[in-house]
Design an enzyme around this catalytic site. Structure first.
Site, PDB file in Angstrom:
ATOM      1  N   ASP A  47       0.854  -1.188   0.000  1.00 30.65           N
ATOM      2  CA  ASP A  47       0.000   0.000   0.000  1.00 30.65           C
ATOM      3  C   ASP A  47       0.891   1.240   0.000  1.00 30.65           C
ATOM      4  O   ASP A  47       1.748   1.405   0.862  1.00 30.65           O
ATOM      5  CB  ASP A  47      -0.892  -0.003   1.231  1.00 30.65           C
ATOM      6  CG  ASP A  47      -2.092   0.910   1.076  1.00 30.65           C
ATOM      7  OD1 ASP A  47      -1.911   2.060   0.634  1.00 30.65           O
ATOM      8  OD2 ASP A  47      -3.218   0.473   1.370  1.00 30.65           O
ATOM      9  N   SER A  88      -7.197   3.691  -1.506  1.00 37.56           N
ATOM     10  CA  SER A  88      -6.968   2.250  -1.399  1.00 37.56           C
ATOM     11  C   SER A  88      -8.235   1.438  -1.635  1.00 37.56           C
ATOM     12  O   SER A  88      -8.148   0.280  -2.051  1.00 37.56           O
ATOM     13  CB  SER A  88      -6.382   1.918  -0.026  1.00 37.56           C
ATOM     14  OG  SER A  88      -5.093   2.454   0.105  1.00 37.56           O
ATOM     15  N   HIS A 139      -9.368  -2.995   7.079  1.00 41.71           N
ATOM     16  CA  HIS A 139      -8.998  -1.796   6.335  1.00 41.71           C
ATOM     17  C   HIS A 139      -9.267  -1.987   4.844  1.00 41.71           C
ATOM     18  O   HIS A 139      -9.587  -3.090   4.388  1.00 41.71           O
ATOM     19  CB  HIS A 139      -7.527  -1.445   6.586  1.00 41.71           C
ATOM     20  CG  HIS A 139      -7.261   0.016   6.656  1.00 41.71           C
ATOM     21  ND1 HIS A 139      -6.734   0.724   5.605  1.00 41.71           N
ATOM     22  CD2 HIS A 139      -7.479   0.918   7.648  1.00 41.71           C
ATOM     23  CE1 HIS A 139      -6.618   1.995   5.949  1.00 41.71           C
ATOM     24  NE2 HIS A 139      -7.055   2.136   7.183  1.00 41.71           N
ATOM     25  N   THR A 141      -7.713  -2.183   1.797  1.00 45.47           N
ATOM     26  CA  THR A 141      -7.141  -3.163   0.876  1.00 45.47           C
ATOM     27  C   THR A 141      -7.554  -4.587   1.199  1.00 45.47           C
ATOM     28  O   THR A 141      -8.056  -5.300   0.317  1.00 45.47           O
ATOM     29  CB  THR A 141      -5.611  -3.032   0.821  1.00 45.47           C
ATOM     30  OG1 THR A 141      -5.272  -1.705   0.413  1.00 45.47           O
ATOM     31  CG2 THR A 141      -5.017  -4.024  -0.164  1.00 45.47           C
ATOM     32  N   ASP A 272       2.241   2.805   3.256  1.00 41.37           N
ATOM     33  CA  ASP A 272       1.402   3.962   2.942  1.00 41.37           C
ATOM     34  C   ASP A 272       1.336   4.939   4.111  1.00 41.37           C
ATOM     35  O   ASP A 272       1.507   6.152   3.935  1.00 41.37           O
ATOM     36  CB  ASP A 272      -0.007   3.465   2.587  1.00 41.37           C
ATOM     37  CG  ASP A 272      -0.978   4.595   2.321  1.00 41.37           C
ATOM     38  OD1 ASP A 272      -0.808   5.292   1.307  1.00 41.37           O
ATOM     39  OD2 ASP A 272      -1.921   4.778   3.128  1.00 41.37           O
ATOM     40  N   HIS A 276       2.493   8.809   4.121  1.00 40.55           N
ATOM     41  CA  HIS A 276       1.615   9.933   4.455  1.00 40.55           C
ATOM     42  C   HIS A 276       2.326  10.885   5.413  1.00 40.55           C
ATOM     43  O   HIS A 276       2.196  12.106   5.302  1.00 40.55           O
ATOM     44  CB  HIS A 276       0.323   9.432   5.107  1.00 40.55           C
ATOM     45  CG  HIS A 276      -0.745   9.025   4.158  1.00 40.55           C
ATOM     46  ND1 HIS A 276      -1.417   9.922   3.366  1.00 40.55           N
ATOM     47  CD2 HIS A 276      -1.271   7.810   3.864  1.00 40.55           C
ATOM     48  CE1 HIS A 276      -2.320   9.284   2.621  1.00 40.55           C
ATOM     49  NE2 HIS A 276      -2.248   7.996   2.900  1.00 40.55           N
ATOM     50  N   ASP A 315      -0.835  -0.437  -4.693  1.00 37.75           N
ATOM     51  CA  ASP A 315      -2.152   0.080  -5.071  1.00 37.75           C
ATOM     52  C   ASP A 315      -2.078   1.521  -5.562  1.00 37.75           C
ATOM     53  O   ASP A 315      -2.937   1.976  -6.304  1.00 37.75           O
ATOM     54  CB  ASP A 315      -3.159  -0.060  -3.927  1.00 37.75           C
ATOM     55  CG  ASP A 315      -2.731   0.673  -2.657  1.00 37.75           C
ATOM     56  OD1 ASP A 315      -1.576   1.124  -2.576  1.00 37.75           O
ATOM     57  OD2 ASP A 315      -3.562   0.767  -1.736  1.00 37.75           O
ATOM     58  N   HIS A 316      -1.025   2.235  -5.141  1.00 36.98           N
ATOM     59  CA  HIS A 316      -0.788   3.618  -5.572  1.00 36.98           C
ATOM     60  C   HIS A 316       0.506   4.072  -4.936  1.00 36.98           C
ATOM     61  O   HIS A 316       1.036   3.423  -4.023  1.00 36.98           O
ATOM     62  CB  HIS A 316      -1.926   4.551  -5.134  1.00 36.98           C
ATOM     63  CG  HIS A 316      -2.247   4.428  -3.667  1.00 36.98           C
ATOM     64  ND1 HIS A 316      -1.413   4.923  -2.690  1.00 36.98           N
ATOM     65  CD2 HIS A 316      -3.283   3.844  -3.013  1.00 36.98           C
ATOM     66  CE1 HIS A 316      -1.927   4.656  -1.499  1.00 36.98           C
ATOM     67  NE2 HIS A 316      -3.058   3.988  -1.660  1.00 36.98           N
ATOM     68  N   HIS A 450      -1.759  10.616  -1.360  1.00 39.54           N
ATOM     69  CA  HIS A 450      -1.422   9.756  -2.491  1.00 39.54           C
ATOM     70  C   HIS A 450      -1.067  10.613  -3.708  1.00 39.54           C
ATOM     71  O   HIS A 450      -1.402  11.794  -3.768  1.00 39.54           O
ATOM     72  CB  HIS A 450      -2.608   8.868  -2.869  1.00 39.54           C
ATOM     73  CG  HIS A 450      -3.091   8.001  -1.752  1.00 39.54           C
ATOM     74  ND1 HIS A 450      -4.285   7.303  -1.808  1.00 39.54           N
ATOM     75  CD2 HIS A 450      -2.552   7.699  -0.543  1.00 39.54           C
ATOM     76  CE1 HIS A 450      -4.452   6.624  -0.692  1.00 39.54           C
ATOM     77  NE2 HIS A 450      -3.427   6.857   0.097  1.00 39.54           N
TER      78      HIS A 450
END
Length: 497
Positions: A47, A88, A139, A141, A272, A276, A315-316, A450
């Site tokens: 993620d 996500s 969560h 994903t 992820d 962030h 995922d990104h 993201h």
């Protein structure tokens, strides 16, 4: 001036159209009646793990990641149905089912019609199914593979969907709303429902390691320490009594192995979260933790090369990480990142909390200096020209200002653009420390959110060649369907009929 603004607006619109046109529209991404099928399918999702996150992790260790050695390497685009920069939930839905969805939607198309996931398809084939994540198991994903809800925030409903999925193994983080306190229609306690459905629940390493493969066994395994938001700790903060992502993967393989095969999705979710917060070291360490889990799968593949497919993707991208920084020009020094001892989360929650308690009303910046050096390696004396860990005067000034804000318990708000650009929604001192250390090492950040940058997808095993090239994240699901012996298409569930 008005004409210039119209021209600028037109150029922006033209750019968005051009970007849309560049999104892969399909093509040679999958195959009906693919000649070989995989008995064992691993899907690893980092993620927030874009191309720079993988490259930074490799530079940090000085050697290629396991995934870098895979024979198939592709580039995957990530846009959602309603926004170029995805979240996500939409990305997870695309990778799990092969359909674009809207931001926040899980397991449904843009019209809220439920779509069948790879995990559900595998279950129907008689395979065992496992879902592992370093964040809460409800969560976005992980939930994209078993839940069908209009909002990723419906944690209670997602938890109940997990129980109803009848999947064989869940491992990693816990549940964010097991009692339905934030639900409009509570359905009881998720853990009690799981026990009633025949799941064995474990929440400590000893009992987890003692689990053995047996007929009918279904497991929900939760790490003993949930550091933040019901998630496992960052890898940099993990203790010996915690279960690593690789250990969760290894136990999942052991418990899922059977004559019909299995489907296992493993998410490195805190890559992820670290991005962030612009914490490069925490992100790198969690990327390496995911790669160690991939290595577990690769060892399994080596024993079953004609029956196994391993796919690793993101995922990104998150944070707009750049491998290069204006202040260091062409120079990088990744070794200095190894001086960081804790994640931003632990520094904020534990180190700073203890510092405040001990200094009381006399929280002077001079007193925090040895704490900063002990946890991040940054120095306040010496020659910055010969030692990049020595702070420059402007950097020390930045830390002093951030320290004052932190000691005042100032919470940065997104509607204050100037301070938000400096600190995001994070503790001012903590994020300034990670920024300074990352910048001195040659890493830069452009966002606390993201980005729309493509990600890398890597594969080895049966059908790996399908994952070469440039394609959309929806195609990733369809390629996997091909190797499962299924027609590569979006499958709507009976409820939508």
């Amino acid at each position: 001036m008005v004409r210039a603004k119209k021209v600028a607006k037109a150029l922006v619109l033209f750019g968005l159209v051009a970007l849309s046109a560049l999104q892969p529209q399909g093509g040679l991404w999958a195959a009906d009646d693919y000649p070989r099928t995989a008995k064992y399918i691993f899907l690893f999702i980092g993620d927030g793990m874009g191309i720079p996150q993988r490259a930074a992790a490799s530079a940090y260790t000085g050697k290629p990641l396991t995934v870098d050695t895979f024979p198939a390497q592709g580039v995957t685009t990530t846009a959602a149905a309603d926004r170029f920069i995805t979240d996500s939930a939409a990305a997870g839905t695309a990778m799990a089912s092969g359909t674009k969805s809207r931001i926040g939607y899980l397991g449904v198309d843009p019209n809220l019609r439920p779509v069948k996931t790879l995990a559900e398809m595998a279950k129907e084939q008689g395979k065992k199914v496992g879902i592992v994540s370093s964040v809460s198991i409800d969560h976005a994903t992980p939930a994209a593979f078993y839940a069908h809800v209009p909002s990723r925030s419906m944690y209670h409903e997602i938890g109940m969907a997990l129980v109803k999925s009848d999947f064989d193994f869940f491992g990693g983080g816990g549940f964010k709303d097991p009692d339905g306190k934030k639900s409009k229609a509570p359905q009881g306690n998720v853990l009690e429902a799981a026990r009633s459905a025949g799941y064995t629940l474990v929440d400590n390493k000893r009992d987890f390691m003692a689990l053995k493969n047996s007929p009918g066994l279904k497991v929900i395994a939760i790490n003993p320490w949930l550091q933040d938001s019901a998630a496992m700790p960052y890898e940099i903060d993990r203790r010996s009594e915690d279960i690593s992502l690789a250990e969760f993967t290894e136990k999942a393989v052991e418990l899922l192995d059977n004559p019909q095969g299995f489907f296992l999705m493993v998410e490195g979710g805190k890559i992820d979260w670290a991005c962030h917060a612009n914490d490069g070291v925490a992100a790198i360490r969690d990327t390496l933790a995911l790669d160690e889990a991939v290595r577990v799968a690769f060892h399994f593949y080596e024993k079953h090369p004609q029956e196994t497919l391993i796919v690793v993707t993101g995922d990104h991208e998150c944070g707009g990480l750049t491998l290069g920084f204006a202040g260091t020009k062409y120079e990088t020094e990744f070794n200095m990142l190894k001086h960081q001892k804790v994640s931003f989360q632990k520094f904020s929650d534990e180190v700073l909390k203890q510092f405040r308690q001990e200094c009381g009303a006399d929280c002077d910046f001079e007193k925090i200096k040895p704490v900063i050096t002990a946890n991040f390696g940054l120095k306040f004396t010496g020659d910055p020209q010969s030692d990049p860990l020595v702070l420059k005067p402007y950097q020390e000034a930045m830390l002093r200002e951030a320290f004052e804000r932190s000691m005042a318990a100032e919470r940065i708000k997104a509607d204050d653009p100037e301070t938000y650009l400096l600190y995001g929604d994070y503790d001012p001192l903590t994020v300034t420390l990670t920024h300074v250390l990352n910048n001195n090492a040659g890493l830069g950040w452009t966002s606390f959110q993201h980005t729309g940058a493509p990600v890398t997808t890597s594969a080895v095993g049966v059908g790996a060649e399908l994952f070469n090239g440039y394609y959309d994240n929806t195609d990733l699901a369809k390629k996997t369907m091909s190797v499962m012996g299924l027609t590569p298409q979006v499958v709507y569930m009976a409820e939508a009929a």
